[in-house]
Design a protein around this motif. Structure first.
Motif, mmCIF file in Angstrom:
data_model
loop_
_atom_site.group_PDB
_atom_site.id
_atom_site.type_symbol
_atom_site.label_atom_id
_atom_site.label_comp_id
_atom_site.label_asym_id
_atom_site.label_seq_id
_atom_site.Cartn_x
_atom_site.Cartn_y
_atom_site.Cartn_z
ATOM 1 N N ARG A 22 0.864 -1.182 0.000
ATOM 2 C CA ARG A 22 0.000 0.000 0.000
ATOM 3 C C ARG A 22 0.904 1.236 0.000
ATOM 4 O O ARG A 22 1.960 1.227 0.647
ATOM 5 C CB ARG A 22 -0.873 -0.024 1.253
ATOM 6 C CG ARG A 22 -1.916 1.073 1.283
ATOM 7 C CD ARG A 22 -2.760 0.988 2.549
ATOM 8 N NE ARG A 22 -3.725 -0.086 2.539
ATOM 9 C CZ ARG A 22 -4.089 -0.784 3.618
ATOM 10 N NH1 ARG A 22 -3.540 -0.543 4.777
ATOM 11 N NH2 ARG A 22 -4.986 -1.741 3.540
ATOM 12 N N ASN A 24 0.920 4.880 1.200
ATOM 13 C CA ASN A 24 0.167 5.820 2.040
ATOM 14 C C ASN A 24 0.722 7.230 1.914
ATOM 15 O O ASN A 24 1.933 7.435 2.001
ATOM 16 C CB ASN A 24 0.261 5.405 3.515
ATOM 17 C CG ASN A 24 -0.497 4.134 3.822
ATOM 18 O OD1 ASN A 24 -1.588 3.908 3.315
ATOM 19 N ND2 ASN A 24 0.080 3.291 4.660
ATOM 20 N N TYR A 26 0.006 10.935 3.766
ATOM 21 C CA TYR A 26 -0.705 11.678 4.800
ATOM 22 C C TYR A 26 -0.408 13.162 4.609
ATOM 23 O O TYR A 26 0.688 13.624 4.959
ATOM 24 C CB TYR A 26 -0.247 11.234 6.197
ATOM 25 C CG TYR A 26 -0.359 9.741 6.429
ATOM 26 C CD1 TYR A 26 -1.559 9.168 6.826
ATOM 27 C CD2 TYR A 26 0.746 8.902 6.244
ATOM 28 C CE1 TYR A 26 -1.672 7.800 7.048
ATOM 29 C CE2 TYR A 26 0.647 7.532 6.455
ATOM 30 C CZ TYR A 26 -0.551 6.989 6.851
ATOM 31 O OH TYR A 26 -0.644 5.639 7.056
ATOM 32 N N HIS A 41 -6.122 0.285 14.499
ATOM 33 C CA HIS A 41 -6.458 -1.002 13.877
ATOM 34 C C HIS A 41 -5.305 -1.988 14.094
ATOM 35 O O HIS A 41 -4.220 -1.605 14.524
ATOM 36 C CB HIS A 41 -6.712 -0.831 12.370
ATOM 37 C CG HIS A 41 -5.472 -0.467 11.600
ATOM 38 N ND1 HIS A 41 -4.969 0.809 11.555
ATOM 39 C CD2 HIS A 41 -4.622 -1.221 10.856
ATOM 40 C CE1 HIS A 41 -3.878 0.821 10.821
ATOM 41 N NE2 HIS A 41 -3.625 -0.402 10.394
ATOM 42 N N ASP A 43 -3.311 -5.090 11.805
ATOM 43 C CA ASP A 43 -3.223 -5.616 10.449
ATOM 44 C C ASP A 43 -3.689 -7.071 10.472
ATOM 45 O O ASP A 43 -3.316 -7.846 11.349
ATOM 46 C CB ASP A 43 -1.792 -5.503 9.919
ATOM 47 C CG ASP A 43 -1.368 -4.036 9.763
ATOM 48 O OD1 ASP A 43 -2.248 -3.159 9.743
ATOM 49 O OD2 ASP A 43 -0.157 -3.788 9.659
ATOM 50 N N LEU A 50 7.192 -2.405 7.049
ATOM 51 C CA LEU A 50 6.832 -1.007 6.789
ATOM 52 C C LEU A 50 8.065 -0.132 6.550
ATOM 53 O O LEU A 50 8.972 -0.078 7.385
ATOM 54 C CB LEU A 50 6.053 -0.461 7.992
ATOM 55 C CG LEU A 50 5.650 1.006 7.920
ATOM 56 C CD1 LEU A 50 4.409 1.187 7.063
ATOM 57 C CD2 LEU A 50 5.418 1.579 9.303
ATOM 58 N N LEU A 58 3.543 7.148 13.142
ATOM 59 C CA LEU A 58 3.041 5.837 13.584
ATOM 60 C C LEU A 58 3.122 5.729 15.109
ATOM 61 O O LEU A 58 4.127 6.099 15.714
ATOM 62 C CB LEU A 58 3.876 4.728 12.927
ATOM 63 C CG LEU A 58 3.568 3.295 13.341
ATOM 64 C CD1 LEU A 58 2.157 2.880 12.902
ATOM 65 C CD2 LEU A 58 4.591 2.328 12.743
ATOM 66 N N HIS A 99 -2.243 -0.339 16.207
ATOM 67 C CA HIS A 99 -1.501 0.876 15.856
ATOM 68 C C HIS A 99 -2.400 1.904 15.183
ATOM 69 O O HIS A 99 -3.519 1.590 14.773
ATOM 70 C CB HIS A 99 -0.288 0.529 14.980
ATOM 71 C CG HIS A 99 -0.603 -0.276 13.757
ATOM 72 N ND1 HIS A 99 -0.888 -1.624 13.796
ATOM 73 C CD2 HIS A 99 -0.686 0.068 12.452
ATOM 74 C CE1 HIS A 99 -1.126 -2.059 12.578
ATOM 75 N NE2 HIS A 99 -1.016 -1.052 11.733
ATOM 76 N N VAL A 101 -2.058 6.132 13.086
ATOM 77 C CA VAL A 101 -1.124 7.101 12.506
ATOM 78 C C VAL A 101 -1.625 8.512 12.779
ATOM 79 O O VAL A 101 -2.782 8.838 12.489
ATOM 80 C CB VAL A 101 -0.961 6.887 10.981
ATOM 81 C CG1 VAL A 101 0.000 7.911 10.395
ATOM 82 C CG2 VAL A 101 -0.474 5.471 10.681
ATOM 83 N N ARG A 109 3.530 13.184 5.032
ATOM 84 C CA ARG A 109 4.281 11.956 5.327
ATOM 85 C C ARG A 109 3.914 10.880 4.309
ATOM 86 O O ARG A 109 2.772 10.811 3.846
ATOM 87 C CB ARG A 109 3.936 11.468 6.735
ATOM 88 C CG ARG A 109 4.522 10.124 7.104
ATOM 89 C CD ARG A 109 4.269 9.805 8.583
ATOM 90 N NE ARG A 109 4.837 8.520 8.929
ATOM 91 C CZ ARG A 109 4.149 7.380 8.955
ATOM 92 N NH1 ARG A 109 2.862 7.376 8.670
ATOM 93 N NH2 ARG A 109 4.745 6.250 9.274
ATOM 94 N N SER A 111 4.350 6.531 3.650
ATOM 95 C CA SER A 111 4.800 5.237 4.167
ATOM 96 C C SER A 111 4.418 4.148 3.165
ATOM 97 O O SER A 111 3.479 4.325 2.377
ATOM 98 C CB SER A 111 4.197 4.947 5.542
ATOM 99 O OG SER A 111 2.840 4.587 5.422
ATOM 100 N N PRO A 113 3.736 0.192 3.466
ATOM 101 C CA PRO A 113 3.675 -1.121 4.106
ATOM 102 C C PRO A 113 3.562 -2.251 3.074
ATOM 103 O O PRO A 113 2.843 -2.120 2.077
ATOM 104 C CB PRO A 113 2.398 -1.056 4.956
ATOM 105 C CG PRO A 113 1.612 0.103 4.449
ATOM 106 C CD PRO A 113 2.449 0.890 3.490
ATOM 107 N N PHE A 115 2.329 -6.003 3.034
ATOM 108 C CA PHE A 115 1.544 -6.929 3.852
ATOM 109 C C PHE A 115 1.791 -8.359 3.368
ATOM 110 O O PHE A 115 1.440 -8.701 2.236
ATOM 111 C CB PHE A 115 0.056 -6.604 3.758
ATOM 112 C CG PHE A 115 -0.287 -5.226 4.259
ATOM 113 C CD1 PHE A 115 -0.467 -4.991 5.616
ATOM 114 C CD2 PHE A 115 -0.405 -4.163 3.370
ATOM 115 C CE1 PHE A 115 -0.786 -3.721 6.084
ATOM 116 C CE2 PHE A 115 -0.719 -2.891 3.830
ATOM 117 C CZ PHE A 115 -0.902 -2.665 5.192
HETATM 118 O O1 LIG Z 1 1.713 4.670 7.786
HETATM 119 C C1 LIG Z 1 2.035 3.897 8.679
HETATM 120 O O2 LIG Z 1 3.043 4.075 9.382
HETATM 121 C C2 LIG Z 1 1.211 2.671 8.989
HETATM 122 C C3 LIG Z 1 0.147 2.401 7.982
HETATM 123 C C4 LIG Z 1 -0.740 1.283 8.370
HETATM 124 O O3 LIG Z 1 -0.883 0.955 9.521
HETATM 125 C C5 LIG Z 1 -1.460 0.506 7.331
HETATM 126 O O4 LIG Z 1 -1.456 0.920 6.155
HETATM 127 O O5 LIG Z 1 -2.035 -0.550 7.703
#
Ligand SMILES: O=C(O)CCC(=O)C(=O)O
Ligand SMILES: [Fe+2]
Length: 153
Positions: A22, A24, A26, A41, A43, A50, A58, A99, A101, A109, A111, A113, A115
């Protein structure tokens, strides 16, 4: 992992794995205390690997007191989060981490991840080696593909 399993014990689960990435983003937020970049949430998959930039945001929930702990970005390193599948396989020896964010008003920001998930046909259940009369299975098996189909991505 310290579960006394053979090195390749989990390998068959990942033969036709359903991993995904994914991306991300922000954006900055004018009222960072009133919003979250990602709500709390866990995962659902096995492991999350990540990559994050140096902005930070985070937070993981500390189990002992429920405090949200900031995860400091470390250059050139990945954060490894355990997901629900590992919790079930390990019959609660390992726990999936909750966790969320946070956002901030000055820097956007990014990120990424990754999975790591088992194959669609895998039934996720506590590993037989880790259950006994004193320590019975804490979960019923569930079909990963059917479960995934119920999730919005
Ligand atoms: O952006 C992050 O540090 C975590 C993102 C996250 O928890 C997710 O995409 O499931
Ligand atoms: Fe997550």
């Amino acid at each position: 992992m310290s579960l006394n399993l053979s090195a390749n014990r989990l390998e068959p689960f990942f033969k036709d794995q359903t991993a995904f990435v994914r991306l991300n983003h922000y954006p900055t937020c004018l009222a960072p205390n009133l919003a979250l970049g990602a709500g709390r949430h866990k995962d659902a998959g096995a492991l999350t690997i990540l990559a994050q930039d140096d902005v930070g945001g985070l937070e993981v929930k500390r189990k002992t007191d429920g405090e949200w702990i900031f995860v400091k970005p470390v250059r050139n390193s990945f954060i490894i989060n355990l997901g629900d599948v590992i919790q079930v396989w390990s019959n609660d020896i390992y726990e999936s981490i909750e966790h969320r964010v946070r956002v901030n008003s000055t820097r956007e920001r990014f990120s990424i991840p990754f999975f790591m998930n088992p194959a669609l046909y895998i039934v996720v259940e506590p590993l037989p080696e880790l259950i006994s009369e004193e320590n019975p299975a804490k979960y019923k098996g569930y079909h990963w593909g059917k479960f995934l189909a119920t999730q919005k991505q």
